[in-house]
Structures are given as structure tokens and as C-alpha cells.
Design a protein around this motif. Sequence first.
Motif, PDB file in Angstrom:
ATOM      1  N   MET A   1     -29.981  24.103 -11.403  1.00 22.84           N
ATOM      2  CA  MET A   1     -31.117  23.362 -11.950  1.00 22.84           C
ATOM      3  C   MET A   1     -30.959  21.885 -11.607  1.00 22.84           C
ATOM      4  SD  MET A   1     -31.727  25.120 -15.678  1.00 22.84           S
ATOM      5  CE  MET A   1     -30.001  24.988 -16.147  1.00 22.84           C
ATOM      6  N   ARG A   2     -32.041  21.264 -11.221  1.00 26.55           N
ATOM      7  CA  ARG A   2     -32.019  19.849 -10.833  1.00 26.55           C
ATOM      8  C   ARG A   2     -32.919  19.058 -11.765  1.00 26.55           C
ATOM      9  NH1 ARG A   2     -32.380  17.474  -4.769  1.00 26.55           N
ATOM     10  NH2 ARG A   2     -30.393  18.572  -4.766  1.00 26.55           N
ATOM     11  N   ALA A   3     -32.464  17.858 -12.123  1.00 29.03           N
ATOM     12  CA  ALA A   3     -33.251  16.943 -12.957  1.00 29.03           C
ATOM     13  C   ALA A   3     -33.443  15.638 -12.187  1.00 29.03           C
ATOM     14  CB  ALA A   3     -32.560  16.694 -14.292  1.00 29.03           C
ATOM     15  N   PRO A   4     -34.545  15.480 -11.439  1.00 27.30           N
ATOM     16  CA  PRO A   4     -34.746  14.248 -10.653  1.00 27.30           C
ATOM     17  C   PRO A   4     -34.972  13.038 -11.560  1.00 27.30           C
ATOM     18  CG  PRO A   4     -36.693  15.644 -10.590  1.00 27.30           C
ATOM     19  CD  PRO A   4     -35.646  16.441 -11.277  1.00 27.30           C
ATOM     20  N   VAL A   5     -34.499  11.878 -11.086  1.00 28.46           N
ATOM     21  CA  VAL A   5     -34.657  10.619 -11.824  1.00 28.46           C
ATOM     22  C   VAL A   5     -35.756   9.809 -11.130  1.00 28.46           C
ATOM     23  CG1 VAL A   5     -33.516   8.556 -12.699  1.00 28.46           C
ATOM     24  CG2 VAL A   5     -32.215  10.679 -12.398  1.00 28.46           C
ATOM     25  N   GLU A   6     -36.774   9.434 -11.887  1.00 32.13           N
ATOM     26  CA  GLU A   6     -37.875   8.630 -11.342  1.00 32.13           C
ATOM     27  C   GLU A   6     -37.508   7.155 -11.461  1.00 32.13           C
ATOM     28  OE1 GLU A   6     -41.323   9.777 -13.467  1.00 32.13           O
ATOM     29  OE2 GLU A   6     -41.285  11.864 -12.761  1.00 32.13           O
ATOM     30  N   LEU A   7     -36.802   6.632 -10.461  1.00 34.39           N
ATOM     31  CA  LEU A   7     -36.285   5.261 -10.484  1.00 34.39           C
ATOM     32  C   LEU A   7     -37.350   4.266 -10.018  1.00 34.39           C
ATOM     33  CD1 LEU A   7     -32.658   5.675  -9.120  1.00 34.39           C
ATOM     34  CD2 LEU A   7     -33.312   4.893 -11.397  1.00 34.39           C
ATOM     35  N   GLN A   8     -37.393   3.139 -10.707  1.00 39.60           N
ATOM     36  CA  GLN A   8     -38.256   2.023 -10.308  1.00 39.60           C
ATOM     37  C   GLN A   8     -37.458   0.731 -10.401  1.00 39.60           C
ATOM     38  OE1 GLN A   8     -41.752   2.054 -12.766  1.00 39.60           O
ATOM     39  NE2 GLN A   8     -42.676   3.815 -11.684  1.00 39.60           N
ATOM     40  N   GLU A   9     -37.688  -0.176  -9.438  1.00 38.73           N
ATOM     41  CA  GLU A   9     -36.983  -1.466  -9.429  1.00 38.73           C
ATOM     42  C   GLU A   9     -37.693  -2.381 -10.407  1.00 38.73           C
ATOM     43  OE1 GLU A   9     -35.044  -4.598  -6.239  1.00 38.73           O
ATOM     44  OE2 GLU A   9     -36.707  -3.296  -5.619  1.00 38.73           O
ATOM     45  N   THR A  10     -37.048  -2.635 -11.541  1.00 42.06           N
ATOM     46  CA  THR A  10     -37.663  -3.466 -12.579  1.00 42.06           C
ATOM     47  C   THR A  10     -37.513  -4.945 -12.276  1.00 42.06           C
ATOM     48  OG1 THR A  10     -35.615  -3.338 -13.855  1.00 42.06           O
ATOM     49  CG2 THR A  10     -37.308  -1.702 -14.320  1.00 42.06           C
ATOM     50  N   SER A  11     -36.465  -5.313 -11.566  1.00 38.25           N
ATOM     51  CA  SER A  11     -36.244  -6.691 -11.118  1.00 38.25           C
ATOM     52  C   SER A  11     -35.285  -6.606  -9.934  1.00 38.25           C
ATOM     53  CB  SER A  11     -35.654  -7.551 -12.257  1.00 38.25           C
ATOM     54  OG  SER A  11     -34.418  -7.019 -12.683  1.00 38.25           O
ATOM     55  N   PRO A  12     -35.181  -7.669  -9.148  1.00 37.81           N
ATOM     56  CA  PRO A  12     -34.346  -7.597  -7.935  1.00 37.81           C
ATOM     57  C   PRO A  12     -32.928  -7.074  -8.253  1.00 37.81           C
ATOM     58  CG  PRO A  12     -35.616  -9.621  -7.915  1.00 37.81           C
ATOM     59  CD  PRO A  12     -35.849  -8.988  -9.253  1.00 37.81           C
TER      60      PRO A  12
ATOM     61  N   GLN B   1     -32.104  -4.387  -9.921  1.00 37.61           N
ATOM     62  CA  GLN B   1     -32.005  -3.621 -11.154  1.00 37.61           C
ATOM     63  C   GLN B   1     -33.044  -2.506 -11.151  1.00 37.61           C
ATOM     64  OE1 GLN B   1     -32.409  -6.530 -14.302  1.00 37.61           O
ATOM     65  NE2 GLN B   1     -30.198  -6.923 -14.317  1.00 37.61           N
ATOM     66  N   TYR B   2     -32.577  -1.316 -11.515  1.00 35.86           N
ATOM     67  CA  TYR B   2     -33.443  -0.134 -11.467  1.00 35.86           C
ATOM     68  C   TYR B   2     -33.397   0.582 -12.814  1.00 35.86           C
ATOM     69  CZ  TYR B   2     -33.434  -0.807  -6.419  1.00 35.86           C
ATOM     70  OH  TYR B   2     -33.576  -1.342  -5.166  1.00 35.86           O
ATOM     71  N   ARG B   3     -34.470   1.275 -13.112  1.00 39.24           N
ATOM     72  CA  ARG B   3     -34.577   2.017 -14.361  1.00 39.24           C
ATOM     73  C   ARG B   3     -35.430   3.263 -14.117  1.00 39.24           C
ATOM     74  NH1 ARG B   3     -34.234   0.364 -19.852  1.00 39.24           N
ATOM     75  NH2 ARG B   3     -35.328   1.770 -21.287  1.00 39.24           N
ATOM     76  N   GLY B   4     -35.017   4.415 -14.743  1.00 41.37           N
ATOM     77  CA  GLY B   4     -35.792   5.630 -14.557  1.00 41.37           C
ATOM     78  C   GLY B   4     -35.444   6.662 -15.603  1.00 41.37           C
ATOM     79  N   LYS B   5     -36.356   7.580 -15.833  1.00 41.96           N
ATOM     80  CA  LYS B   5     -36.166   8.642 -16.822  1.00 41.96           C
ATOM     81  C   LYS B   5     -35.913   9.968 -16.115  1.00 41.96           C
ATOM     82  CE  LYS B   5     -39.056   6.611 -20.475  1.00 41.96           C
ATOM     83  NZ  LYS B   5     -40.213   6.850 -21.374  1.00 41.96           N
TER      84      LYS B   5
END
Length: 533
Positions: free
Chosen positions: A1-12, A14-18
Motif C-alpha cells: 500500500m502506498r500513501a503519496p504525499v502532496e508536497l507544496q513549496e510554502t517558502s523558498p 520549505q515544503y509541506r504536504g499531507k
Amino acid sequence: MRAPVELQETSPGQYRGKFNLSMRGEWPLTIRFDAPGGKAVRLQFDLATDRAEMPIAAGGEPAGGAAGPGKMESGMPRYRAGELEVAIDIDPGTARVGDNTLLLELRGTDGQLLAGAQVQAHAEMPAMGAMPAMRAPVDLAETSPGQFRGDFNLSMRGEWPLTVTISHPQYGEKRLQFDLATDREGLAIAAGAAPVDAAGAQMAEGGADVITIDNRRRQMIGVQTGEVEKRHLVKPIRTVGRVTFDERLLSKVVLKYDAFVGDLKADYVGTQVEKGQVLFTIYSPELLAAQQEYLDSLKRARGRGTETRDDLLRAARQRLALWDMMPQEIRALEERGWPQEYIPIYAPRSGTLIKLNIADGSAARAGQTLLVVADLSRVWVEAEVFEADLDLVSAGTPADITLPYLPGREYEAQVEYVYPYLEGKSRTGRIRLTLDNPKGELKPEMYAEVSLQSDLGQRLSVPEQAIIVAGDSRVVFVDLGGGRLRPTRIETGRSAGDYVEVLAGLKAGDRVVTSGNFLIAAETRLKTGVQQW
């Protein structure tokens, strides 16, 4: 089972994702990115539900350094195998499909590079299904005293356990195993050595027989441990037996003279008789003559007035008594004054007639068994115990007895007697138990299941599932802590339920692996640590 992370660059930078984990357990996390200069970087972390930490597993190390194998001047991780110190690494740092290079340095007890060693190495992908094992030999050459370098080619992605064999006249032969895999950084010691810290101290107990399994793999295998301790062991011994007569409650009816049967009253097997009941009558010329002789002696003694002191009269009376005429029958003979032709024979005890060897009018010889009466209010159960367990059974050993035809009924008993011989063909010993049978439910020749409980007392023991049988050897994995396991040969004694007695090889307080043993053996190729495997 795979759980992909939806990463977004919040600032230069730095990344955040659920991401969503659908169930509890191990979820190794992989992060890929391109470092400055275009070099691809792949990091792996140990991620699990209900665990606060997320330690690095491969591809990097914590900032500022972390506890781990020490580095030599060459920067390679180092390990100690006995008195030999080994530094080893691969280039590139993460093995790849195609050409790779193995780097190795050897140092002795003085810390100096060690010349004169013979080193061989190979990586081997284990067989999988129809695919045979594949070997990638390392073409090692000594580039300078104590330093080796060699190339090897990995033909496909996957696990390629690396084996390094070192021979030296002073230090003997050492065999080390490392976990090596494509797309995973570096080498991890699996068996044969222990990591050394930056100060040169051995980080954990090790040796050629110690293997290492990280926490992630232990959890995937399902490793569980149990403690070696003294336990009160009770060994169950299961056997079968049969119900039989209590020989102390058997009575045979036998005549001491030749006779003929008159009226047979107990005329079939199974009839119930009471003590003193007439079983049959007999006619015997010898007994008739003995009665007449007694009457004649009695008449003469009375005529002389010597009835109380006449020796012939006393001998005639004794003869009748020895031929089982009862005192009341002799008194009746005296009062009657003439001999009785048919004498009654009485039941010696209350019980069941189990043998009948006569009929009306048949002849009865002296010493012949005519009838057998058995009291079935108490019966024996005789069971067979294997020779190997016979020394555990003695008089007083508790037992539970069940009978197939009485489901749900259990009889408690104790071993009353152990017969002092073996059955030659079956090599079993016979034991005897006694059961009360007031209602007659237990019938001779019924089969019975007997469960004996032999008290072994306090014995050093381990869970039975901790032991791997390897030919004549018995092997357990001793947990040294820190993911380190030592396969240890032990000497075992009696088994009792879920535990086995340990005679040698372990001490109280040791912890041994009780679940996942065979997977551990396959994972680490136990033959490196235990030659008999």
C-alpha cells in the motif's frame, strides 16, 4: 500500500504536504529530490504509527553527526572482528545496477595497517522461485599494505548480501556479512563483526557468531522475545489403557476332591451372586465316605465317653473342614446322623460370575477352576508408558482418566503401582491405577485415555517455540540488545507443555527470540554463525 504525499513549496526551501495512512503499522518514508549540481538524492526514513521518532534509514545521516560506526582516516565505517579491525565501504555510496567498487582496509591490534592478509569477497542475490541465485564476485587487489580495492557488477536491482572472507596467519580466518542493496546507501553489518565508535571502542557485544537486524526489519518479521528463567514444570504424559478386574477382588471356586455337579443354580456368566449364596451342589464318593467315617468315629467316641479327646474323631472332623465343609454343615451332619449325598457349594464373595466351567451333571476334578466371581465395585486401569517417560512415573503420580464412551466424564486417580518390567515388543512399561466403580459404569476391557501429570519441580527453561532443531543441535537466538542476536547452541532436557528444560548454553535472565526464528535464519543466512546449520 502506498500513501503519496502532496508536497507544496510554502517558502523558498520549505515544503509541506499531507498524506493518509490507512492502517496502523510500519510505513517507510522515501523522499527524492535533486541536489545543487543536478545530483539525485534519495532519502529513506523509518516511519510508523504510534511512534514519535522518524530515524534516518538510508541515504544520509543526522546533521551534526550521530552515533554509529566510527570512521578511519579514510572516512570509511569500521568494525571489529575479534582482534582484527576492518574498514569497509562502497563507491558510489549507494549501490547501483552496473559497476561498483569495494574499498577495504585492515588493521591489527596495534592500529597499524595489516599486510599479508588474503581477502575474498562476493555479493550474491538469493534464489527466488525458479530464478537461481546470482553471484557478483569482487575482483579485489591489494593496492598497498592492508588496503584493498575491487570492482563488482550488480546485474539487477534488489538485495545483494555481501560476504567478505579474510585470512591472516596471525588472526586466522574471519567471515563477515553485510546487507547490501541497490538504491540503499552504504553497507550494514549483518554478521561476523561489531561496529566500532569514533574512539575505537566496540559499540556492542559482537563476534563472528553475532548477527544484526534493525528495528524496522525486526518488526516486519514479527520478532518477539521471551526470558530464560526457572519455572515450575509439570510434564503431561498421555497414554492409553484398559479397564480390568481388580485381582484382589477375584474369587475362584475350586474343589479339593473329585466330584459330580448336581443342581447348578448360578448357571450363566454375568449373574449376580451374594456371599453365602448356594452356587451349585456336588456329589463326591470321597466326601460321602469322609462323612460316614466321621459319623462312625463320633459314635464310638460317644460310646466310650471320649468325644472331646478322641484323636480319630478330631482327625475326621479336620478332614471335613479341610474339604470346605462349613461348621454348621458338620453340626447338621451330627444331628442328622447320616451322610448327605449332595453338598451345597457357597459363593465366597458378593459379585458377578465371570467364568463358568461346569454344567448340570458334569464332572469336576480336584484343583479345577469351576467358577470365578469378581467384585466390580472397584476396578483397575492398566496403561502403557513409553520407556523414555517411565522414570517420570512413580506411585502417587496424579492422573486424569477419560473413556470414549462416557464423554464429559473425568475420573481422578493416582498411580498405584509401576510394574518392574517392560513389554518386550512395544518397549513400554505398565502402570496400574485404581478406580471406584459403585454404579458399574466401568466395565473390564473398556479402553481408557490416561493423562499423567509428572511434577518436574523448578527447572531452567525456555519457550518451546524459541528452539530451532538443526540436525543433532538445538539452536536459539539470544537477544543482546540493540538489534543484535547471537545464535547459540544449547543442550535441552525434558519438555513440559510449552516449555523445554535447558541443561547448558543459557543462564537465567537471558532473552531469546520466540517468534520469527526461521525468518531470521533465512534473512541472515545462519550458516555464517552456526556451522552445523
